[in-house]
Design an enzyme around this catalytic site. Sequence first.
Site, PDB file in Angstrom:
ATOM      1  N   GLU A  63       0.878  -1.168   0.000  1.00 17.98           N
ATOM      2  CA  GLU A  63       0.000   0.000   0.000  1.00 17.98           C
ATOM      3  C   GLU A  63       0.914   1.216   0.000  1.00 17.98           C
ATOM      4  O   GLU A  63       1.479   1.582   1.033  1.00 17.98           O
ATOM      5  CB  GLU A  63      -0.905  -0.015   1.241  1.00 17.98           C
ATOM      6  CG  GLU A  63      -1.814  -1.219   1.346  1.00 17.98           C
ATOM      7  CD  GLU A  63      -2.855  -1.283   0.250  1.00 17.98           C
ATOM      8  OE1 GLU A  63      -3.228  -0.212  -0.295  1.00 17.98           O
ATOM      9  OE2 GLU A  63      -3.289  -2.389  -0.096  1.00 17.98           O
TER      10      GLU A  63
ATOM     11  N   CYS B 135      -2.071   9.387   2.150  1.00 17.43           N
ATOM     12  CA  CYS B 135      -1.762   8.826   0.829  1.00 17.43           C
ATOM     13  C   CYS B 135      -2.864   9.130  -0.177  1.00 17.43           C
ATOM     14  O   CYS B 135      -2.635   9.117  -1.389  1.00 17.43           O
ATOM     15  CB  CYS B 135      -1.520   7.321   0.922  1.00 17.43           C
ATOM     16  SG  CYS B 135      -2.879   6.397   1.681  1.00 17.43           S
TER      17      CYS B 135
END
Length: 509
Positions: free
Chosen positions: A233, A267
Amino acid sequence: MTVISFQNPATGEQLGSLTEATPEQVRQTMDHARSAFKSWSTTSLAQRLHYLEQLRHYLVEHGEQFAHKISQATGKVSLEAFMTEIFVTVDTIRFYERNAQRMLSPQEVPTSLVLWPKKSYIHYKPMGVVAVISPWNYPFQLSVIPVLSALIAGNTVVLKPSEITPSAGLMIEELFRAVPLPDGVISVLHGGRDAGQALVAARPDKIFFTGSVATGKKIMAAAAEHLIPVELELGGKDPMIVFEDAHLERAANGAVWGAFTNSGQVCMSVERLYVHERVYPEFLRLVTEKAAALRQGDPGEAEIGSMTSHQQLGIIRSHLEEALANGAKAVIGGQVSFDSMFIAPTILTDVTSDMKIMQEETFGPILPIMTFSSEEEVIRLANSSPYGLNASVWSKDKTKAQRVAEQLESGNVCINDVIISYANPNLPFGGVKQSGIGRYRGPSGLHAFTHSISIIHDPGTRKREVNWYPYTKDQELMFVGLTNFLFGKKRKWNRQTIGAIWREVKRLF
Protein backbone atom coordinates in the site's frame (compact mmCIF):
# COMPACT_ATOMS: atom_id res chain seq x y z
CA MET A 1 22.32 -1.37 20.49
CA THR A 2 20.47 1.58 18.93
CA VAL A 3 18.29 3.82 21.09
CA ILE A 4 15.41 5.65 19.39
CA SER A 5 14.24 8.85 21.07
CA PHE A 6 10.88 10.34 20.21
CA GLN A 7 9.14 13.63 20.76
CA ASN A 8 5.92 15.51 20.10
CA PRO A 9 6.55 17.13 16.69
CA ALA A 10 4.11 19.97 17.40
CA THR A 11 5.72 21.05 20.69
CA GLY A 12 9.18 19.46 20.70
CA GLU A 13 8.41 17.81 24.04
CA GLN A 14 10.47 14.66 24.62
CA LEU A 15 8.15 11.67 25.03
CA GLY A 16 10.66 8.91 25.73
CA SER A 17 12.99 6.43 24.11
CA LEU A 18 13.21 2.74 23.27
CA THR A 19 15.76 0.24 22.02
CA GLU A 20 15.80 -0.98 18.43
CA ALA A 21 15.41 -4.74 17.97
CA THR A 22 18.61 -6.56 16.98
CA PRO A 23 18.70 -9.08 14.10
CA GLU A 24 18.91 -11.88 16.67
CA GLN A 25 15.83 -10.57 18.49
CA VAL A 26 14.00 -10.43 15.15
CA ARG A 27 14.88 -14.08 14.41
CA GLN A 28 13.80 -15.18 17.89
CA THR A 29 10.52 -13.29 17.53
CA MET A 30 9.87 -14.93 14.17
CA ASP A 31 10.57 -18.39 15.61
CA HIS A 32 8.21 -17.66 18.50
CA ALA A 33 5.48 -16.56 16.07
CA ARG A 34 5.93 -19.75 14.03
CA SER A 35 5.51 -21.86 17.13
CA ALA A 36 2.38 -19.93 18.13
CA PHE A 37 0.89 -20.37 14.65
CA LYS A 38 0.37 -24.09 15.18
CA SER A 39 -2.22 -23.55 17.89
CA TRP A 40 -3.61 -20.17 16.78
CA SER A 41 -4.42 -21.46 13.27
CA THR A 42 -6.57 -24.21 14.78
CA THR A 43 -8.32 -21.91 17.23
CA SER A 44 -11.96 -21.59 16.19
CA LEU A 45 -13.00 -18.48 14.32
CA ALA A 46 -15.60 -17.86 17.01
CA GLN A 47 -12.85 -17.71 19.63
CA ARG A 48 -10.70 -15.40 17.47
CA LEU A 49 -13.69 -13.10 17.04
CA HIS A 50 -14.23 -13.11 20.80
CA TYR A 51 -10.78 -11.54 21.19
CA LEU A 52 -11.82 -8.91 18.65
CA GLU A 53 -14.94 -8.08 20.61
CA GLN A 54 -12.85 -7.55 23.74
CA LEU A 55 -10.46 -5.30 21.81
CA ARG A 56 -13.38 -3.26 20.51
CA HIS A 57 -14.78 -2.74 23.98
CA TYR A 58 -11.38 -1.72 25.33
CA LEU A 59 -10.80 0.76 22.48
CA VAL A 60 -14.23 2.31 22.93
CA GLU A 61 -13.64 2.74 26.67
CA HIS A 62 -10.12 4.16 26.25
CA GLY A 63 -10.46 5.80 22.83
CA GLU A 64 -10.00 9.37 24.00
CA GLN A 65 -6.79 8.51 25.87
CA PHE A 66 -5.43 6.67 22.84
CA ALA A 67 -6.37 9.57 20.55
CA HIS A 68 -4.55 12.00 22.85
CA LYS A 69 -1.41 9.85 22.71
CA ILE A 70 -1.67 9.58 18.92
CA SER A 71 -1.97 13.37 18.70
CA GLN A 72 1.18 13.72 20.81
CA ALA A 73 3.05 11.22 18.64
CA THR A 74 2.10 12.74 15.29
CA GLY A 75 1.17 16.38 15.82
CA LYS A 76 -2.27 15.84 14.25
CA VAL A 77 -5.28 17.50 15.81
CA SER A 78 -7.11 15.55 18.49
CA LEU A 79 -10.40 15.25 16.61
CA GLU A 80 -8.62 13.81 13.56
CA ALA A 81 -6.75 11.38 15.78
CA PHE A 82 -10.04 10.10 17.17
CA MET A 83 -11.99 10.08 13.88
CA THR A 84 -9.36 8.53 11.65
CA GLU A 85 -7.44 6.31 14.05
CA ILE A 86 -9.89 5.16 16.75
CA PHE A 87 -13.32 5.36 15.09
CA VAL A 88 -12.15 3.75 11.82
CA THR A 89 -10.42 0.94 13.71
CA VAL A 90 -13.42 0.22 15.92
CA ASP A 91 -15.77 0.33 12.92
CA THR A 92 -13.57 -2.16 11.06
CA ILE A 93 -13.47 -4.51 14.06
CA ARG A 94 -17.27 -4.45 14.22
CA PHE A 95 -17.46 -5.18 10.49
CA TYR A 96 -15.27 -8.26 10.91
CA GLU A 97 -17.26 -9.44 13.91
CA ARG A 98 -20.40 -9.41 11.79
CA ASN A 99 -18.98 -10.71 8.52
CA ALA A 100 -15.83 -12.78 9.05
CA GLN A 101 -17.71 -16.03 9.55
CA ARG A 102 -19.41 -15.66 6.17
CA MET A 103 -16.27 -14.49 4.38
CA LEU A 104 -13.97 -17.22 5.71
CA SER A 105 -16.37 -20.17 5.61
CA PRO A 106 -15.82 -22.73 2.83
CA GLN A 107 -17.43 -21.40 -0.34
CA GLU A 108 -19.24 -23.91 -2.54
CA VAL A 109 -18.88 -23.21 -6.25
CA PRO A 110 -20.68 -24.72 -9.27
CA THR A 111 -19.26 -27.85 -10.86
CA SER A 112 -19.64 -28.57 -14.56
CA LEU A 113 -22.22 -31.20 -15.52
CA VAL A 114 -19.54 -33.27 -17.26
CA LEU A 115 -17.80 -33.64 -13.86
CA TRP A 116 -20.90 -35.13 -12.16
CA PRO A 117 -21.17 -36.33 -9.37
CA LYS A 118 -18.26 -34.27 -8.01
CA LYS A 119 -18.72 -31.24 -5.73
CA SER A 120 -16.38 -28.23 -5.54
CA TYR A 121 -15.60 -25.67 -2.88
CA ILE A 122 -12.93 -23.18 -1.78
CA HIS A 123 -11.27 -23.51 1.60
CA TYR A 124 -9.51 -20.48 3.10
CA LYS A 125 -6.36 -21.50 4.90
CA PRO A 126 -4.13 -19.19 6.98
CA MET A 127 -0.70 -18.51 5.52
CA GLY A 128 1.53 -18.62 8.62
CA VAL A 129 3.45 -15.66 10.04
CA VAL A 130 2.56 -12.29 8.52
CA ALA A 131 5.01 -9.39 8.79
CA VAL A 132 3.24 -6.02 8.95
CA ILE A 133 5.44 -2.97 8.37
CA SER A 134 3.41 0.16 8.99
CA PRO A 135 3.81 3.93 8.36
CA TRP A 136 3.93 7.07 10.48
CA ASN A 137 1.07 9.16 9.08
CA TYR A 138 -1.70 7.00 10.61
CA PRO A 139 0.48 4.89 12.87
CA PHE A 140 -2.31 3.29 14.89
CA GLN A 141 -5.05 2.27 12.49
CA LEU A 142 -2.69 1.47 9.57
CA SER A 143 -0.98 -0.95 11.96
CA VAL A 144 -3.93 -2.39 13.84
CA ILE A 145 -6.30 -3.01 10.92
CA PRO A 146 -3.94 -5.20 8.85
CA VAL A 147 -2.74 -6.91 12.04
CA LEU A 148 -6.31 -7.82 13.03
CA SER A 149 -7.17 -8.87 9.47
CA ALA A 150 -4.28 -11.32 9.51
CA LEU A 151 -5.12 -12.57 13.00
CA ILE A 152 -8.79 -13.20 12.19
CA ALA A 153 -7.73 -15.25 9.19
CA GLY A 154 -5.71 -17.50 11.53
CA ASN A 155 -2.20 -16.13 11.07
CA THR A 156 0.23 -14.94 13.69
CA VAL A 157 1.74 -11.48 13.21
CA VAL A 158 5.02 -9.66 13.72
CA LEU A 159 4.50 -5.90 13.51
CA LYS A 160 7.20 -3.32 12.91
CA PRO A 161 5.80 0.18 13.37
CA SER A 162 7.52 3.23 11.92
CA GLU A 163 10.57 4.49 13.78
CA ILE A 164 9.29 8.04 13.20
CA THR A 165 6.33 7.45 15.53
CA PRO A 166 7.60 4.67 17.82
CA SER A 167 5.28 5.63 20.66
CA ALA A 168 2.41 4.34 18.51
CA GLY A 169 4.01 0.93 18.64
CA LEU A 170 4.09 1.19 22.43
CA MET A 171 0.37 2.01 22.36
CA ILE A 172 -0.33 -1.09 20.30
CA GLU A 173 1.65 -3.19 22.76
CA GLU A 174 -0.44 -1.64 25.54
CA LEU A 175 -3.62 -2.59 23.70
CA PHE A 176 -2.63 -6.22 23.29
CA ARG A 177 -1.47 -6.47 26.88
CA ALA A 178 -4.84 -5.18 28.06
CA VAL A 179 -6.66 -7.79 25.94
CA PRO A 180 -4.02 -10.51 25.90
CA LEU A 181 -3.84 -12.96 23.03
CA PRO A 182 -1.98 -16.27 23.46
CA ASP A 183 1.78 -15.83 23.73
CA GLY A 184 3.51 -15.23 20.39
CA VAL A 185 0.33 -14.56 18.38
CA ILE A 186 1.13 -10.84 18.04
CA SER A 187 4.61 -9.37 18.54
CA VAL A 188 5.83 -5.80 18.08
CA LEU A 189 9.40 -5.09 16.96
CA HIS A 190 10.71 -1.54 17.25
CA GLY A 191 13.30 -0.04 14.94
CA GLY A 192 14.09 1.47 11.59
CA ARG A 193 15.55 0.22 8.33
CA ASP A 194 17.83 -2.40 9.94
CA ALA A 195 14.97 -3.96 11.90
CA GLY A 196 12.80 -3.94 8.78
CA GLN A 197 15.49 -5.63 6.71
CA ALA A 198 16.01 -8.26 9.39
CA LEU A 199 12.27 -8.92 9.49
CA VAL A 200 12.12 -9.47 5.73
CA ALA A 201 15.24 -11.64 5.88
CA ALA A 202 13.59 -13.82 8.55
CA ARG A 203 11.27 -15.11 5.80
CA PRO A 204 7.74 -14.45 6.98
CA ASP A 205 5.00 -16.19 5.03
CA LYS A 206 3.61 -12.85 3.83
CA ILE A 207 4.69 -9.21 4.02
CA PHE A 208 2.15 -6.41 4.28
CA PHE A 209 3.84 -3.03 3.81
CA THR A 210 2.39 0.47 3.90
CA GLY A 211 4.77 3.29 3.04
CA SER A 212 6.80 4.87 0.27
CA VAL A 213 7.22 3.56 -3.25
CA ALA A 214 11.01 3.45 -2.90
CA THR A 215 10.91 1.28 0.23
CA GLY A 216 8.14 -0.86 -1.21
CA LYS A 217 10.28 -1.71 -4.24
CA LYS A 218 13.19 -2.72 -1.98
CA ILE A 219 10.95 -4.95 0.11
CA MET A 220 9.49 -6.58 -2.98
CA ALA A 221 12.96 -7.23 -4.42
CA ALA A 222 14.15 -8.83 -1.17
CA ALA A 223 10.97 -10.90 -0.87
CA ALA A 224 11.35 -12.14 -4.44
CA GLU A 225 14.51 -14.02 -3.45
CA HIS A 226 12.32 -16.48 -1.52
CA LEU A 227 9.02 -15.93 -3.41
CA ILE A 228 7.40 -14.42 -0.32
CA PRO A 229 4.01 -12.90 -1.26
CA VAL A 230 3.95 -9.15 -0.76
CA GLU A 231 1.11 -6.67 -0.47
CA LEU A 232 2.08 -3.04 -0.96
CA GLU A 233 0.00 0.00 0.00
CA LEU A 234 2.10 2.86 -1.35
CA GLY A 235 1.83 6.53 -2.23
CA GLY A 236 -0.53 8.60 -4.32
CA LYS A 237 -0.85 11.78 -6.31
CA ASP A 238 -4.60 11.85 -6.23
CA PRO A 239 -6.55 14.03 -8.67
CA MET A 240 -9.77 15.90 -7.92
CA ILE A 241 -11.88 16.84 -10.95
CA VAL A 242 -14.48 19.63 -10.64
CA PHE A 243 -16.85 19.95 -13.59
CA GLU A 244 -18.78 23.12 -14.37
CA ASP A 245 -22.05 21.58 -13.12
CA ALA A 246 -20.62 20.60 -9.71
CA HIS A 247 -22.01 21.92 -6.42
CA LEU A 248 -19.18 24.44 -6.04
CA GLU A 249 -19.68 25.12 -2.34
CA ARG A 250 -19.52 21.41 -1.53
CA ALA A 251 -16.57 20.87 -3.88
CA ALA A 252 -14.63 23.73 -2.32
CA ASN A 253 -15.23 22.36 1.17
CA GLY A 254 -14.17 18.92 -0.03
CA ALA A 255 -11.01 20.26 -1.66
CA VAL A 256 -9.92 22.11 1.48
CA TRP A 257 -10.48 19.12 3.74
CA GLY A 258 -9.09 16.62 1.23
CA ALA A 259 -5.90 18.61 0.74
CA PHE A 260 -5.20 19.77 4.28
CA THR A 261 -6.53 17.11 6.66
CA ASN A 262 -3.65 15.69 8.71
CA SER A 263 -1.53 18.49 7.17
CA GLY A 264 -1.76 16.75 3.80
CA GLN A 265 -0.01 13.66 5.15
CA VAL A 266 -2.51 11.24 3.66
CA CYS A 267 -1.76 8.83 0.83
CA MET A 268 -5.21 9.78 -0.55
CA SER A 269 -4.82 13.55 -0.13
CA VAL A 270 -6.04 15.79 -2.93
CA GLU A 271 -2.65 16.56 -4.47
CA ARG A 272 -3.85 17.67 -7.93
CA LEU A 273 -6.98 19.76 -8.47
CA TYR A 274 -8.46 20.19 -11.96
CA VAL A 275 -11.28 22.75 -12.29
CA HIS A 276 -13.35 23.46 -15.40
CA GLU A 277 -12.29 26.81 -16.83
CA ARG A 278 -15.83 28.24 -16.75
CA VAL A 279 -16.17 27.93 -12.97
CA TYR A 280 -12.49 28.37 -12.07
CA PRO A 281 -12.67 32.02 -10.87
CA GLU A 282 -15.59 31.38 -8.53
CA PHE A 283 -14.17 28.08 -7.30
CA LEU A 284 -10.76 29.64 -6.61
CA ARG A 285 -12.44 32.38 -4.60
CA LEU A 286 -14.35 29.85 -2.51
CA VAL A 287 -11.44 27.51 -1.87
CA THR A 288 -9.10 30.39 -0.99
CA GLU A 289 -11.53 31.86 1.53
CA LYS A 290 -12.11 28.50 3.18
CA ALA A 291 -8.41 27.64 3.36
CA ALA A 292 -7.52 31.07 4.76
CA ALA A 293 -10.07 30.61 7.55
CA LEU A 294 -8.54 27.36 8.84
CA ARG A 295 -7.09 27.41 12.34
CA GLN A 296 -3.58 25.99 12.65
CA GLY A 297 -1.65 25.43 15.84
CA ASP A 298 -2.15 23.53 19.09
CA PRO A 299 -3.50 20.07 18.13
CA GLY A 300 -6.05 20.26 20.94
CA GLU A 301 -7.68 23.42 19.60
CA ALA A 302 -6.81 23.82 15.91
CA GLU A 303 -8.06 22.29 12.67
CA ILE A 304 -4.59 21.71 11.23
CA GLY A 305 -1.73 20.44 13.34
CA SER A 306 1.95 20.04 12.60
CA MET A 307 3.90 17.86 10.22
CA THR A 308 5.03 14.55 11.71
CA SER A 309 8.29 13.81 9.87
CA HIS A 310 11.06 16.40 9.72
CA GLN A 311 12.42 14.67 6.62
CA GLN A 312 9.19 15.42 4.77
CA LEU A 313 9.78 19.15 5.15
CA GLY A 314 12.64 18.95 2.66
CA ILE A 315 10.54 17.19 0.03
CA ILE A 316 7.71 19.71 0.38
CA ARG A 317 10.09 22.66 0.22
CA SER A 318 11.77 21.24 -2.90
CA HIS A 319 8.45 20.81 -4.72
CA LEU A 320 7.23 24.24 -3.68
CA GLU A 321 10.39 26.13 -4.60
CA GLU A 322 10.62 24.42 -8.00
CA ALA A 323 7.01 25.35 -8.79
CA LEU A 324 7.40 28.99 -7.71
CA ALA A 325 10.65 29.34 -9.64
CA ASN A 326 8.88 28.16 -12.79
CA GLY A 327 5.94 30.53 -12.66
CA ALA A 328 3.51 29.12 -10.12
CA LYS A 329 1.87 31.61 -7.76
CA ALA A 330 1.02 31.06 -4.09
CA VAL A 331 -2.45 32.47 -3.49
CA ILE A 332 -2.05 31.76 0.23
CA GLY A 333 0.87 30.21 2.13
CA GLY A 334 3.90 29.32 0.08
CA GLN A 335 6.67 29.06 2.66
CA VAL A 336 8.40 26.17 4.42
CA SER A 337 10.77 26.77 7.32
CA PHE A 338 12.99 24.10 8.81
CA ASP A 339 12.69 25.92 12.14
CA SER A 340 9.07 24.81 12.56
CA MET A 341 7.08 21.65 11.99
CA PHE A 342 4.05 23.74 10.97
CA ILE A 343 3.42 24.50 7.30
CA ALA A 344 0.63 26.93 6.49
CA PRO A 345 -2.02 25.67 4.04
CA THR A 346 -0.83 26.64 0.57
CA ILE A 347 -2.80 27.05 -2.67
CA LEU A 348 -0.86 27.27 -5.93
CA THR A 349 -2.13 28.53 -9.29
CA ASP A 350 -0.44 28.79 -12.70
CA VAL A 351 1.08 25.35 -12.26
CA THR A 352 1.95 23.09 -15.20
CA SER A 353 1.77 19.33 -15.56
CA ASP A 354 5.55 18.91 -15.77
CA MET A 355 6.23 20.43 -12.33
CA LYS A 356 7.22 18.15 -9.46
CA ILE A 357 4.23 19.48 -7.52
CA MET A 358 1.98 17.82 -10.16
CA GLN A 359 4.04 14.66 -10.71
CA GLU A 360 5.61 13.50 -7.43
CA GLU A 361 3.97 12.78 -4.09
CA THR A 362 4.30 15.91 -1.94
CA PHE A 363 2.63 14.65 1.25
CA GLY A 364 2.05 18.07 2.74
CA PRO A 365 -0.57 20.86 2.93
CA ILE A 366 -0.08 22.06 -0.65
CA LEU A 367 -2.97 22.32 -3.14
CA PRO A 368 -1.98 23.01 -6.78
CA ILE A 369 -4.86 23.95 -9.14
CA MET A 370 -5.09 23.71 -12.93
CA THR A 371 -7.95 24.35 -15.34
CA PHE A 372 -9.37 22.13 -18.08
CA SER A 373 -11.82 22.63 -20.92
CA SER A 374 -13.16 19.17 -21.82
CA GLU A 375 -13.91 15.77 -20.35
CA GLU A 376 -11.35 14.10 -22.59
CA GLU A 377 -8.63 16.55 -21.56
CA VAL A 378 -9.16 16.13 -17.82
CA ILE A 379 -9.21 12.32 -18.02
CA ARG A 380 -5.88 12.49 -19.85
CA LEU A 381 -4.45 14.88 -17.25
CA ALA A 382 -5.70 12.83 -14.32
CA ASN A 383 -4.22 9.62 -15.75
CA SER A 384 -0.86 11.20 -16.60
CA SER A 385 0.69 10.09 -13.31
CA PRO A 386 2.74 7.08 -12.23
CA TYR A 387 0.37 6.78 -9.25
CA GLY A 388 -3.19 5.51 -9.03
CA LEU A 389 -4.50 5.26 -5.49
CA ASN A 390 -7.58 7.47 -5.21
CA ALA A 391 -9.41 10.12 -7.22
CA SER A 392 -12.59 12.16 -7.00
CA VAL A 393 -15.07 13.39 -9.60
CA TRP A 394 -17.48 16.25 -8.86
CA SER A 395 -20.62 16.69 -10.96
CA LYS A 396 -24.40 16.76 -10.55
CA ASP A 397 -24.66 14.65 -13.70
CA LYS A 398 -24.62 11.09 -12.35
CA THR A 399 -24.07 9.48 -15.76
CA LYS A 400 -21.13 11.73 -16.58
CA ALA A 401 -19.56 11.32 -13.15
CA GLN A 402 -19.74 7.53 -13.35
CA ARG A 403 -18.44 7.54 -16.92
CA VAL A 404 -15.40 9.59 -15.92
CA ALA A 405 -14.82 7.67 -12.69
CA GLU A 406 -14.65 4.36 -14.55
CA GLN A 407 -12.06 5.74 -16.99
CA LEU A 408 -9.64 6.89 -14.29
CA GLU A 409 -6.55 4.77 -13.62
CA SER A 410 -7.11 4.50 -9.90
CA GLY A 411 -7.78 1.78 -7.37
CA ASN A 412 -10.47 3.88 -5.68
CA VAL A 413 -12.72 6.70 -6.89
CA CYS A 414 -15.13 8.95 -4.98
CA ILE A 415 -17.95 10.86 -6.64
CA ASN A 416 -18.81 14.19 -4.99
CA ASP A 417 -16.65 13.25 -1.99
CA VAL A 418 -12.97 12.76 -1.13
CA ILE A 419 -10.87 10.09 0.59
CA ILE A 420 -13.97 8.43 2.03
CA SER A 421 -13.69 5.14 0.08
CA TYR A 422 -11.34 3.83 2.78
CA ALA A 423 -14.00 4.43 5.43
CA ASN A 424 -16.35 1.79 4.02
CA PRO A 425 -15.04 -1.56 5.33
CA ASN A 426 -17.11 -3.40 2.72
CA LEU A 427 -14.94 -2.00 -0.08
CA PRO A 428 -11.56 -3.42 -1.09
CA PHE A 429 -8.77 -0.85 -0.83
CA GLY A 430 -5.56 -0.64 -2.82
CA GLY A 431 -3.82 1.07 -5.70
CA VAL A 432 -2.75 0.56 -9.29
CA LYS A 433 0.50 1.46 -11.04
CA GLN A 434 3.09 2.64 -8.49
CA SER A 435 0.47 3.06 -5.77
CA GLY A 436 0.73 -0.59 -4.86
CA ILE A 437 -0.14 -4.23 -5.30
CA GLY A 438 -3.04 -6.10 -3.73
CA ARG A 439 -6.22 -5.19 -1.87
CA TYR A 440 -7.28 -5.20 1.75
CA ARG A 441 -10.45 -4.33 3.66
CA GLY A 442 -13.75 -5.95 2.72
CA PRO A 443 -13.80 -9.66 1.84
CA SER A 444 -10.51 -9.12 -0.01
CA GLY A 445 -9.02 -7.89 3.25
CA LEU A 446 -9.41 -11.31 4.84
CA HIS A 447 -8.80 -13.43 1.76
CA ALA A 448 -5.54 -11.53 1.21
CA PHE A 449 -4.17 -13.23 4.32
CA THR A 450 -5.19 -16.74 3.30
CA HIS A 451 -4.34 -19.36 0.73
CA SER A 452 -7.44 -20.12 -1.32
CA ILE A 453 -7.45 -23.92 -1.54
CA SER A 454 -9.57 -25.36 -4.34
CA ILE A 455 -11.11 -28.67 -3.31
CA ILE A 456 -13.06 -31.00 -5.59
CA HIS A 457 -14.71 -34.04 -4.03
CA ASP A 458 -15.83 -37.20 -5.79
CA PRO A 459 -17.91 -39.81 -3.90
CA GLY A 460 -15.32 -42.41 -4.93
CA THR A 461 -17.85 -45.13 -5.82
CA ARG A 462 -16.86 -45.68 -9.47
CA LYS A 463 -13.88 -47.75 -10.54
CA ARG A 464 -12.58 -45.19 -13.06
CA GLU A 465 -13.14 -41.82 -14.77
CA VAL A 466 -13.97 -41.20 -18.42
CA ASN A 467 -10.62 -39.46 -18.97
CA TRP A 468 -8.44 -42.18 -17.41
CA TYR A 469 -6.42 -44.93 -19.06
CA PRO A 470 -6.78 -47.07 -21.10
CA TYR A 471 -7.65 -44.70 -23.94
CA THR A 472 -10.15 -45.98 -26.50
CA LYS A 473 -11.64 -44.85 -29.79
CA ASP A 474 -14.97 -44.46 -27.97
CA GLN A 475 -13.39 -41.87 -25.63
CA GLU A 476 -12.28 -39.80 -28.60
CA LEU A 477 -15.70 -40.01 -30.25
CA MET A 478 -17.38 -39.10 -26.98
CA PHE A 479 -15.25 -35.98 -26.31
CA VAL A 480 -15.56 -34.73 -29.89
CA GLY A 481 -19.31 -35.24 -29.75
CA LEU A 482 -19.64 -33.55 -26.35
CA THR A 483 -17.59 -30.57 -27.55
CA ASN A 484 -19.79 -30.09 -30.60
CA PHE A 485 -23.00 -30.48 -28.57
CA LEU A 486 -22.01 -28.25 -25.63
CA PHE A 487 -20.07 -25.51 -27.40
CA GLY A 488 -20.82 -25.63 -31.15
CA LYS A 489 -23.43 -23.86 -33.25
CA LYS A 490 -25.28 -27.09 -34.15
CA ARG A 491 -26.21 -28.74 -30.88
CA LYS A 492 -27.07 -32.27 -31.97
CA TRP A 493 -25.98 -35.86 -31.40
CA ASN A 494 -25.33 -38.56 -33.97
CA ARG A 495 -25.90 -42.27 -33.45
CA GLN A 496 -22.16 -43.05 -33.41
CA THR A 497 -21.52 -40.54 -30.61
CA ILE A 498 -24.46 -41.81 -28.55
CA GLY A 499 -23.14 -45.36 -28.83
CA ALA A 500 -19.64 -44.29 -27.77
CA ILE A 501 -21.02 -42.41 -24.74
CA TRP A 502 -23.08 -45.41 -23.67
CA ARG A 503 -20.12 -47.80 -23.89
CA GLU A 504 -17.88 -45.39 -21.94
CA VAL A 505 -20.50 -44.95 -19.19
CA LYS A 506 -20.70 -48.74 -18.76
CA ARG A 507 -16.91 -48.82 -18.31
CA LEU A 508 -17.15 -46.48 -15.32
CA PHE A 509 -18.83 -49.02 -13.04
